[in-house]
Enzyme design. Structure first.
Site, short mmCIF file in Angstrom:
data_model
loop_
_atom_site.label_atom_id
_atom_site.label_comp_id
_atom_site.label_asym_id
_atom_site.label_seq_id
_atom_site.Cartn_x
_atom_site.Cartn_y
_atom_site.Cartn_z
N TYR A 18 43.38 32.46 43.07
CA TYR A 18 41.92 32.56 42.93
C TYR A 18 41.30 33.03 44.25
CZ TYR A 18 37.09 31.37 41.88
OH TYR A 18 35.73 31.45 41.68
N HIS A 22 39.43 36.70 45.21
CA HIS A 22 38.07 36.77 45.76
C HIS A 22 38.04 37.34 47.17
CE1 HIS A 22 36.96 34.57 42.20
NE2 HIS A 22 35.71 34.88 42.47
#
Length: 104
Positions: A18, A22
């Protein structure tokens, strides 16, 4: 300027991925968010339960609401759907939080 705070969830074992995604957010996604009045967007992770706390500022509610209809946003949702808890359209399952305290 308005502010929005939400809770979302990343799947266990996917925390590093994750963050990696990002860290490398698509330039088109960043541009679209900025063009829709989003600024000061922060996402925090609670590693004990996968809870993501997001807070952002935006200029206009109707302009902000249009983000979900943007092609790049839907592609981002699809890209993130394997590591997040999502709805049937791959949008992140999220809950808006109510502000109960602010110290200026």
């Amino acid at each position: 300027m308005q502010q929005l705070s939400t809770v979302m969830y990343v799947k266990e074992g996917c925390y590093e991925e994750y963050k990696k995604r990002h860290d490398n957010i698509w330039p088109e996604m960043k541009e679209m968010l900025k063009n829709h009045g989003v600024s000061n967007y922060h996402i925090y992770l609670n590693e004990e339960n996968g809870e993501l706390f997001a807070i952002l500022n935006f200029e206009d509610q109707s302009t902000y609401d249009e983000i979900a209809n943007q092609k790049i946003c839907r592609e981002w949702w699809d890209y993130m759907s394997d590591i997040m808890c999502v709805n049937s359209d791959n949008s992140p399952k999220s809950k808006e939080l109510k502000e109960v305290f602010f110290l200026k």
